[in-house]
Design an enzyme around this catalytic site. Structure first.
Site, PDB file in Angstrom:
ATOM      1  N   ALA A  71       0.850  -1.195   0.000  1.00 37.69           N
ATOM      2  CA  ALA A  71       0.000   0.000   0.000  1.00 37.69           C
ATOM      3  C   ALA A  71       0.882   1.240   0.000  1.00 37.69           C
ATOM      4  CB  ALA A  71      -0.920  -0.023   1.219  1.00 37.69           C
ATOM      5  N   SER A  72       0.268   2.386   0.194  1.00 38.08           N
ATOM      6  CA  SER A  72       1.002   3.644   0.090  1.00 38.08           C
ATOM      7  C   SER A  72       2.047   3.802   1.188  1.00 38.08           C
ATOM      8  CB  SER A  72       0.022   4.816   0.153  1.00 38.08           C
ATOM      9  OG  SER A  72      -0.763   4.753   1.330  1.00 38.08           O
ATOM     10  N   LEU A  73       1.740   3.326   2.400  1.00 41.56           N
ATOM     11  CA  LEU A  73       2.630   3.543   3.532  1.00 41.56           C
ATOM     12  C   LEU A  73       3.415   2.304   3.934  1.00 41.56           C
ATOM     13  CD1 LEU A  73       0.250   5.604   5.882  1.00 41.56           C
ATOM     14  CD2 LEU A  73       1.682   6.411   3.989  1.00 41.56           C
ATOM     15  N   ALA A  74       2.944   1.134   3.562  1.00 46.92           N
ATOM     16  CA  ALA A  74       3.568  -0.097   4.048  1.00 46.92           C
ATOM     17  C   ALA A  74       3.255  -1.255   3.118  1.00 46.92           C
ATOM     18  CB  ALA A  74       3.063  -0.403   5.457  1.00 46.92           C
ATOM     19  N   GLN A  75       3.875  -2.391   3.399  1.00 47.32           N
ATOM     20  CA  GLN A  75       3.578  -3.622   2.678  1.00 47.32           C
ATOM     21  C   GLN A  75       3.450  -4.760   3.681  1.00 47.32           C
ATOM     22  OE1 GLN A  75       7.061  -3.302   0.175  1.00 47.32           O
ATOM     23  NE2 GLN A  75       8.001  -5.114   1.134  1.00 47.32           N
ATOM     24  N   VAL A  76       2.821  -5.853   3.240  1.00 42.80           N
ATOM     25  CA  VAL A  76       2.506  -6.953   4.153  1.00 42.80           C
ATOM     26  C   VAL A  76       3.174  -8.242   3.686  1.00 42.80           C
ATOM     27  CG1 VAL A  76       0.663  -8.331   5.193  1.00 42.80           C
ATOM     28  CG2 VAL A  76       0.300  -5.891   4.748  1.00 42.80           C
ATOM     29  N   LYS A 131       3.166  -6.310   8.795  1.00 40.60           N
ATOM     30  CA  LYS A 131       3.051  -5.036   8.092  1.00 40.60           C
ATOM     31  C   LYS A 131       4.313  -4.219   8.362  1.00 40.60           C
ATOM     32  CE  LYS A 131      -0.131  -1.119   7.506  1.00 40.60           C
ATOM     33  NZ  LYS A 131      -1.461  -0.565   7.876  1.00 40.60           N
ATOM     34  N   ASP A 163     -11.489   4.290   6.116  1.00 36.61           N
ATOM     35  CA  ASP A 163     -10.826   3.857   4.884  1.00 36.61           C
ATOM     36  C   ASP A 163     -11.337   2.481   4.447  1.00 36.61           C
ATOM     37  OD1 ASP A 163      -9.100   4.359   2.815  1.00 36.61           O
ATOM     38  OD2 ASP A 163      -7.295   3.727   3.855  1.00 36.61           O
TER      39      ASP A 163
END
Length: 540
Positions: A169-174, A188, A325
């Site tokens: 995503a925009s701020l992080a990844q999983v 995350k 969101d």
């Protein structure tokens, strides 16, 4: 020629202003940084990003001014050209967001969720790309975050750790991992550049939006930048997100016990979580907009739609603590264990990404509930009264109602039981697009007036509408019955709390009976409509 020269001057001004501001932002970061490597990176990266911003903004502004020059307002030629400019500009903005990453992708996601509040071309372009095609941090960068946060690399903390993320995503990844005791978890990890560049990126986005507003006064989305400046620091702290998820579930257990079992948030592993790392229970389920996957689980999409409406209506009208969101990537569906009727399993809604929440104070929450109650019951007087209380004003309350329902005023106050239902047809969509386009400047003024918390409710409303449209190809009367019931309960609870005299309590009791009767009649009408559709001899 004069117009072209004027816009060349404006473009040049944007580039010069951007470069100057960029130098100041980078210099400030270098001066205050204790990390020379980070400071050097900022000195080289931030100027390029801001120059890129300025060039993109100037290009978009010039394209609109030059392409539409001399075309009569309302003409078919102008509409055609404007559509083409919207498309070109949306692609330019999309490319800018991807190249800069981070906060820019967050901005693109916001735009993609503001259905009919910005031109459709922007919404479609951003929605199709920003949720599923975000940049990915390398495994080396992920290891760097682990070392800084926990002092160890992932292979030392987990028995298994997949270096390829399952989502970004925009701020992080999983990432998917397995703990030392064998539990499957979702990890995350915040993108490494976010902490270093977030403040500078916010300043550059603010510059672009304010510059575009000066050139095009009707383009006023400064509220969006203001909102991001308030919410982004909270979203960058994953411990805040973890606390939000637990508070959300606690609210359902205490305030909405009748559906608490049907709403779920992943368990947080606090011993491994930090402000930049969040370790959670891994969740299996179908994405909320994947109708075929939901049906394969033995779940009816219509029941999922009803559950989503119930859960978010409870949050908005009763809890006053709202997940803001709820786009498709943040909502999963899975079957409730041991609950099925004739082979159909009951759905459980799994809420992901709890970084963005808003609290509604009692007055705002009650007025917002009263407004939705009025919208469902087509009560024009109450719609105006509560719209004014929420900040829309005496002149724009009808527009506010139209944005909330995506229906023109004559449909909002139509006494027909299904007056708010959107069929998802091309004619409905064309009507809404034309409505939004015609009132663009008024919409901008309304957004300027409304409190930011209500603007976030509009965004949440747009997300939920998109979810319902994916599940049902439109909205349904059942959805509005749910909203009408829960908003009415919230209003009546507030009135009961305020009632002091016996007469006042009797009045509230009579109002409650009236609401129940109206909801029963609407439910009866829904059953009759469903029966009519099911009968084999019904007329086409």
């Amino acid at each position: 020629m004069a117009a072209r020269s004027l816009w060349r001057s404006r473009a040049k001004f944007l580039a010069v202003a951007g470069t100057a501001a960029c130098g100041g932002a980078a210099g400030a970061v270098v001066a205050t940084s204790d990390d020379p490597a980070t400071a050097l990176k900022l000195c080289t990266v931030v100027p390029v990003r801001l120059a890129r911003d300025a060039a993109t903004a100037a290009s978009i502004a010039f394209d609109y001014q030059y392409s539409l020059l001399g075309l009569p307002e309302g003409s078919e030629e102008r509409s055609r050209v404007k559509h083409e400019v919207h498309l070109r500009s949306a692609v330019k903005l999309q490319e800018l967001c991807f190249r800069n990453g981070g906060i820019y992708i967050k901005l693109g996601q916001h735009i993609g969720q503001l259905e009919y509040l910005v031109p459709e071309e922007y919404v479609k372009t951003m929605r199709e790309s920003m949720l599923n095609k975000c940049p990915v941090s390398s495994y080396d960068q992920v290891r760097e975050v682990f070392k800084k946060e926990l002092g160890e690399t992932p292979d030392k903390i987990f028995t298994e750790f997949d270096p390829v993320p399952i989502a970004s995503a925009s701020l992080a990844q999983v990432h998917v991992a397995r703990t030392l005791d064998g539990r499957k978890v979702a990890v995350k990890v915040q993108h490494t550049h976010m902490t270093d560049t977030a403040a500078a990126d916010h300043a550059t986005v603010d510059l672009i939006v304010n510059t575009l507003h000066r050139i095009f006064p009707s383009f006023d989305y400064r509220w969006l930048v203001d909102e991001m400046s308030e919410s982004l620091p909270k979203e960058l702290d994953f411990l805040v997100e973890a606390k939000n998820s637990e508070k959300c579930m606690d609210n359902f257990r205490k305030l909405s016990p009748h559906i608490a079992d049907f709403v779920y948030a992943p368990k947080v592993y606090w011993n491994l979580s930090t402000s930049k790392l969040l370790i959670m229970e891994f969740m299996d389920g179908a994405q909320i907009n994947d109708v075929k996957a939901i049906q394969k689980l033995g779940i009816r999409p219509s029941e999922v739609s009803t559950l989503v409406s119930q859960a978010f209506a409870e949050m908005m009208f009763k809890h006053g603590f709202v997940h803001c969101d709820p786009h498709a990537a943040n909502l999963l569906v899975r079957p409730m264990p041991s609950r099925s009727i004739f082979g159909n399993k009951k759905p459980q809604l799994v809420l992901l990404d709890h970084g963005l929440y808003k609290e509604l104070d009692l007055s705002t929450r009650t007025n917002y509930a009263a407004l939705w109650k009025a919208l469902v019951f087509a009560d024009a007087k109450a719609i105006k009264e509560n719209s004014v209380k929420l900040g829309a004003g005496e002149d724009l309350y009808a527009l506010f109602a139209g944005i909330l329902t995506m229906r023109p005023w004559n449909r909002v106050v139509d006494p027909a039981v299904d007056h708010l239902v959107i069929r998802g047809s091309d004619s409905d969509r064309s009507e809404l697009q034309m409505y939004a386009s015609h009132y663009f400047s008024e919409i901008s003024e309304l957004l300027r007036r409304l409190p930011r918390v209500i603007l976030l409710m509009l965004k949440t409303n747009d997300c939920l509408r998109a979810v319902n449209n994916a599940l049902l190809q439109g909205s349904s009367l059942e959805t509005f019955l749910v909203i009408g019931k829960i908003s009415s309960e919230a209003v009546l609870e507030a009135k009961k709390y305020e009632a002091r005299s016996l007469v006042r309590r009797l009045s509230v009791w009579l109002e409650e009976l009236s609401v129940e009767a109206r909801l029963f009649m609407m439910q009866l009408a829904l059953w009759l409509l469903q029966l009519r559709k099911a009968l084999p001899w019904r007329t086409p």
